[in-house]
Scaffold this active site. Structure first.
Site, mmCIF file in Angstrom:
data_model
loop_
_atom_site.group_PDB
_atom_site.id
_atom_site.type_symbol
_atom_site.label_atom_id
_atom_site.label_comp_id
_atom_site.label_asym_id
_atom_site.label_seq_id
_atom_site.Cartn_x
_atom_site.Cartn_y
_atom_site.Cartn_z
ATOM 1 N N LYS A 115 21.596 24.577 10.558
ATOM 2 C CA LYS A 115 22.735 24.179 11.382
ATOM 3 C C LYS A 115 23.669 25.356 11.640
ATOM 4 C CE LYS A 115 22.729 19.270 10.102
ATOM 5 N NZ LYS A 115 21.503 19.282 9.305
ATOM 6 N N GLU A 199 32.994 20.560 8.371
ATOM 7 C CA GLU A 199 33.270 20.117 9.726
ATOM 8 C C GLU A 199 34.347 19.039 9.718
ATOM 9 O OE1 GLU A 199 29.182 20.596 12.366
ATOM 10 O OE2 GLU A 199 29.805 18.623 11.669
ATOM 11 N N HIS A 234 22.946 7.178 7.364
ATOM 12 C CA HIS A 234 22.870 8.278 8.317
ATOM 13 C C HIS A 234 21.508 8.358 9.008
ATOM 14 C CE1 HIS A 234 26.716 9.740 6.839
ATOM 15 N NE2 HIS A 234 26.238 9.741 5.616
ATOM 16 N N ARG A 291 11.146 19.034 17.787
ATOM 17 C CA ARG A 291 9.932 18.215 17.671
ATOM 18 C C ARG A 291 10.094 16.979 18.535
ATOM 19 N NH1 ARG A 291 12.233 14.155 14.832
ATOM 20 N NH2 ARG A 291 13.768 14.694 13.243
#
Length: 490
Positions: A115, A199, A234, A291
């Site tokens: 990330k 974040e 999640h 993907r």
């Protein structure tokens, strides 16, 4: 490309093989011992046994997969999703072995697999980012200082993470130190990489992703968005296309942004750019999945494209035959992931035998699965049974068709998430389109234990089932007569 090895199992292996057959391409299945009688094994033109039960023993055996490619004169490998689909090392090995990998380059995988690296890669491409740290951070006190500057709540996220692993929401300063330590520990255990970053937590986020498709000749398209905000732990459980909240102008803007993300890493093939949307017209880049996504069928239904076929054509070096202006949204599609889980008991896996298994049928109903009545749900893998996908002229019609399909999907022997899906389809928040990723916690009364914090509960459940129901070596040998595929290799 005359022969493709599908380095995967279950519904995605079968789905890839069906497209290959339509394109006149032979297929090779690889299968673990629990999967020996699976539908994808029987459907393939050839199949090779990988001795063992777990993913590590079987589907993740890179060298053995490449040996099979050489033995059977395989031209290409399709990785599906999960397993080795985003493994840059395996991607390099396939190239060195002279086998075409149906997917992006190793470099693109590596950049977008982190990330933090992904954020750095898109920095110069005018991509909106969630406020937070640009680099990994190890010092908890410095991380706390930054979090206070950003303002709570914040998310501590594993750089190499996915599926909610190594992720912690922190609502106030007093929770920060413990959450930071837990996130790092879980990141190390899950990914072998303890790098985390901070974040800003968007309080009412929607998870919206854009499908992109790029060829080796410089053309990159976006195939509109998917709404993936109905999640548990999640992880997505209901997806739809298009989103109920995007305007045509915002859809175009986000699509063009997704294309720039793909161009930032010289992407080739089918990929997905994920965004957080705050409901006020602001969106932020999250990550790129290099993907095919589990939820790709909803995009196929609204565009009329076969994404697996497009992947294969791109891998063969062909140019994309469509232009961005040719693409239109046709109707609305909803996908429901049908898991062998007890939704009323925290979505705990419920392993067993499919004593009854009858599929819904009719116009606009598609089921991607790999099971039939009498088969067992393997204890070793993800408990998803199928993807129930519906397509109709508009969103309301798609919801009605989904409710009908759920009622006509009959499963007995294991508990499933079909009742939960029915709950979602009938809930006012979903029907109105006014929902976010907090839907389950806000509206659903079933318990939600945090497996990201206590996965030993899941392990204990599976171990208990295995000890009570796993076949003996003698039983496995007896069963071998039922398979015609390379019995000498079993």
């Amino acid at each position: 490309m005359k022969k493709v090895l599908v380095a995967n199992r279950g519904e995605i292996a079968l789905r890839v093989m069906k497209t290959c057959r339509e394109m006149g391409i032979k297929t090779v299945a690889v299968f673990s011992t629990p999967d020996r009688n699976a539908l994808f094994v029987r459907f393939a033109d050839e199949a090779v046994h990988l001795p063992g039960n777990t993913s590590a023993e079987t589907y993740l055996q890179q060298e053995r997969l490449l040996e099979i490619c050489k033995e059977l004169n395989v031209d290409g490998i399709h990785p599906g999703y999960g397993f080795l689909s985003e493994n840059a090392e395996f991607r390099k090995k396939t190239e060195e072995a002279g086998v075409t990998f149906i997917g992006p380059s190793a470099a693109a995988m590596k950049v977008m697999g982190s990330k933090l690296d992904a954020k750095a890669a898109v920095m110069d491409y005018d991509i909106p980012m969630v406020p937070g740290t640009a680099d990994a951070i190890d010092d908890v006190d410095e991380a706390l200082r930054i979090s206070k500057e950003i303002g709570f709540p914040v998310l501590i996220k594993a750089s190499a993470g996915g599926g909610g692993k190594g992720m912690r929401r922190v609502n106030e300063e007093s929770e920060f130190h413990e959450a930071f330590d837990r996130a790092k520990s879980e990141a190390i255990n899950s990914f072998g990489d303890g790098a985390v970053f901070i974040e800003k937590f968007v309080t009412k986020p929607r998870h919206i992703e854009i499908q992109v498709l790029a060829d080796t000749h410089g053309k990159c398209l976006h195939l509109f968005e998917r709404e993936c905000s109905i999640q548990r732990r999640h992880q997505k459980v209901v997806e739809e296309a298009p989103s109920a909240v995007l305007t045509p102008e915002l859809r175009k803007e986000m699509g063009e942004c997704a294309v720039r993300v793909a161009q930032a890493c010289d992407y080739v093939g089918a990929g997905t750019v994920e965004f957080l949307y705050d409901g006020e017209g602001k969106y932020y880049f999250l990550e790129m999945n290099t993907r095919l996504q589990v939820e790709h069928p909803v995009t196929e239904l609204i565009t009329g494209l076969d994404l697996v076929a497009e992947q294969i054509k791109v891998a063969r070096g062909e140019k994309l035959s469509i232009e961005q202006e040719d693409l239109r949204i046709h109707g609305h599609a909803i996908e429901i992931r049908v898991y062998a889980e007890d939704a009323e008991n925290g979505f705990l896996p419920d392993i067993g035998t499919l004593e009854t298994y009858q599929l819904p049928q009719g116009p606009g109903i598609r089921v991607d699965d790999a099971f039939e009545e009498g088969m067992d749900i393997p204890v070793y893998y993800d408990p998803m049974i199928a993807k129930l996908v519906v397509h109709a002229s508009d969103r309301n019609a798609a919801i009605q068709k989904a409710k009908l399909a759920i009622r006509n999907y009959h499963i007995a022997g294991v508990k499933t998430t079909l009742n939960f899906a029915d709950f979602v389809m009938n809930h006012d928040a979903f029907v109105s389109g006014d929902f976010d990723t907090n839907f389950v916690g806000q509206y659903y009364s079933g318990q939600m234990p945090g497996f990201t914090e206590s996965e030993d509960m899941l392990s204990a459940l599976m171990a208990s089932h295995f000890l009570n129901s796993s076949p003996t070596k003698e039983a496995i040998e007896t069963e071998s007569s039922k398979s015609n595929w390379y019995a000498n290799r079993i």
